[in-house]
Enzyme design. Structure first.
Site, PDB file in Angstrom:
ATOM      1  N   HIS A  60       5.656   7.068  -0.448  1.00  0.00           N
ATOM      2  CA  HIS A  60       5.054   6.173  -1.428  1.00  0.00           C
ATOM      3  C   HIS A  60       6.079   5.288  -2.128  1.00  0.00           C
ATOM      4  O   HIS A  60       5.720   4.224  -2.636  1.00  0.00           O
ATOM      5  CB  HIS A  60       4.278   6.985  -2.476  1.00  0.00           C
ATOM      6  CG  HIS A  60       2.950   7.473  -1.988  1.00  0.00           C
ATOM      7  ND1 HIS A  60       2.811   8.647  -1.289  1.00  0.00           N
ATOM      8  CD2 HIS A  60       1.704   6.941  -2.093  1.00  0.00           C
ATOM      9  CE1 HIS A  60       1.531   8.823  -0.983  1.00  0.00           C
ATOM     10  NE2 HIS A  60       0.843   7.802  -1.452  1.00  0.00           N
ATOM     11  N   GLY A  61       7.311   5.696  -2.179  1.00  0.00           N
ATOM     12  CA  GLY A  61       8.294   4.855  -2.850  1.00  0.00           C
ATOM     13  C   GLY A  61       9.669   5.479  -2.873  1.00  0.00           C
ATOM     14  O   GLY A  61       9.819   6.705  -2.842  1.00  0.00           O
TER      15      GLY A  61
END
Length: 498
Positions: A347-348
């Protein structure tokens, strides 16, 4: 009526070309007017070419490539390079006779895909952590993250792995594979559709029925409402809270966190609804991606309902290859933690996403460990059902703080503000009065989450079978709501940045 002169025509054409060219701060998203103007041109051409399979595939592929160019500029070349490499290596894997060669080709394909993803997504994260460990004056690299790179990379990896395992035959026609990888409805934010599910549909594609087209249109309407009306509106207050952690009271901060849990659901499920609906209007089934996740009464059930295409991808291509639950409970918990940590990093590139993934991993391990005890509780125990739902919902909402906050320290500040409580809770009534529309939006999403699913099916069937004038009025009502509640600029989808 006077005709435009040459200079005026040149200005008009220049403005049109500028609008159609890549602009970093104006991506082509489903909730933008430009996309729907283009789609209204795309759809009849698609219908005209439908029976000419090769021409239709070329047209859709070119539109998909342009769609990605409008979202990510020159990075479209990276997408095309990825498609060529993995298409070729998948054929080599299938043709290889020696098991060792097949394994090395598989490793090479995955290494290339993950190396590209790691370079663009994690280079600065690695540099920052090295700097923190050894000191120095490193400068972040000037890297632009290609939109949706994680989504198409995962689709490409799943294709090569499935060819290696013999689940699917390699696609000899490059155009077919490129059509699958670049298919614009699911290109920048999923669902993560697999080749085994999608390519057979392309080979036996039939013209969508009237009912299917209108069912797809209904999903698009629902998706636009979720995103452009609800998510973008409630985001305006949520952004104030997360943009100034510690600057608001406990209740205001709590409501910002609660609001974000509804915002991210409406934003992402709204995108999925639009993607699935657009594909449905074209005759394709992308499969479900959300199933009212906040109804979940345990964290395992939440992940069966939230971003289904990602959770099943992580299960099939990470958790099960690690050993799944086949090697005892201790190994099972380790595999769960590794899977969710990788899911967080997907996700990041920040520690806050690692913490978010770790929190879900710990919760999954706890639930699996306690299942024998939970199984003894009567399924008709409504107090237990309520407790299970509340504890799951508030735990998920708590972890959204790390997901949304700009940094780990900001997340801790917001948590501390809410935990301190005190006299700041006294402003509840004034908050409800001052932000009554925002409260209504959040309450509406919460209530609609718990209406029986059959109600939505009946509503869809009513729309499909309604008169054209009714459909038109529903559309006009949606347009009016978008105009009434739209923010000043078209807001990109949250998950497009992943």
């Amino acid at each position: 009526m006077e005709l435009l002169n040459a200079s005026e025509i040149s200005v008009v054409l220049g403005n049109v070309l500028a609008r159609l060219s890549f602009t970093p701060d104006q991506p082509l998203v489903f909730s933008s007017a430009l996309f729907w103007c283009l789609f209204l041109v795309f759809l009849p051409v698609y219908a005209l070419l439908f029976k000419r399979r090769t021409a239709m595939m070329v047209f859709v592929t070119l539109f998909s490539i342009y769609f990605y160019y409008k979202c990510s500029g020159w990075c479209v070349l990276l997408l095309l390079a990825t498609s060529v490499i993995d298409w070729y290596l998948a054929q080599q894997i299938a043709a290889a006779q020696e098991a060792k060669r097949r394994r090395w080709l598989l490793v090479g394909s995955i290494a290339v895909s993950l190396s590209i993803l790691a370079f663009f997504k994690y280079s600065n994260f690695i540099v920052w952590n090295i700097q923190a460990l050894i000191g120095g004056n490193f400068q972040p690299l000037d890297i632009v993250l290609p939109v949706g790179i994680s989504f198409y990379t995962f689709r490409s990896i799943s294709y090569v792995v499935d060819v290696y395992k013999g689940k699917i035959e390699p696609e000899c026609d490059y155009l077919t594979y490129l059509f699958f990888l670049t298919f614009f409805p699911c290109l920048i934010a999923g669902p993560i559709v697999r080749a085994a599910h999608f390519i057979p549909q392309l080979r036996s594609l039939k013209a969508p029925s009237r009912e299917l087209v209108y069912a797809g249109l209904w999903l698009v309407i629902i998706g636009v409402f979720k995103k452009a009306v609800v998510a973008d509106y409630i985001a305006q207050y949520n952004n104030l809270i997360f943009g100034n952690p510690g600057g608001y009271g406990a209740f205001e901060s709590f409501m910002g966190v609660f609001g974000y849990s509804m915002q991210i659901y409406c934003d992402f499920s709204g995108y999925s609804d639009m993607a699935i609906g657009i594909a449905m209007m074209m005759g394709f089934d992308l499969g479900p991606n959300f199933n009212f996740p906040y109804k979940a009464r345990n964290i395992s059930d939440f992940w069966h309902r939230w971003h289904i295409s990602l959770s099943t991808w992580l299960r099939d291509y990470v958790y099960i290859p690690l050993g799944g639950n086949r090697r005892g409970n201790a190994r099972r918990y380790v595999n769960l933690m590794i899977t969710m940590l990788l899911g967080g990093l997907w996700h990041g590139a920040a520690w806050k996403f690692v913490i978010w993934g770790a929190g879900h991993g710990v919760a999954l391990c706890f639930h699996k460990a306690m299942m024998p005890l939970f199984g003894r509780i009567s399924p008709n125990n409504y107090a237990w059902k309520l407790f299970s739902w509340l504890s799951t919902f508030f735990f998920v909402t708590f972890l959204w703080i790390f997901f949304r906050a700009d940094s780990f320290s900001d997340a801790c500040t917001i948590i501390a503000t809410i935990a301190q409580g005190g006299d700041t809770w006294s402003g509840v009534v004034s908050f409800l009065v001052a932000r009554h529309t925002w409260c209504f939006m959040v309450a509406l999403v919460t209530v609609l989450h718990f209406i029986p699913h059959i109600f939505y099916e009946d509503l869809r069937d009513w729309f499909v079978n309604s008169l054209w004038i009714t459909k038109f009025l529903v559309f006009l009502a949606l347009v009016q709501l978008v105009i009434e509640f739209a923010s000043a600029e078209v807001t990109p989808f949250i998950y497009a940045s992943f």
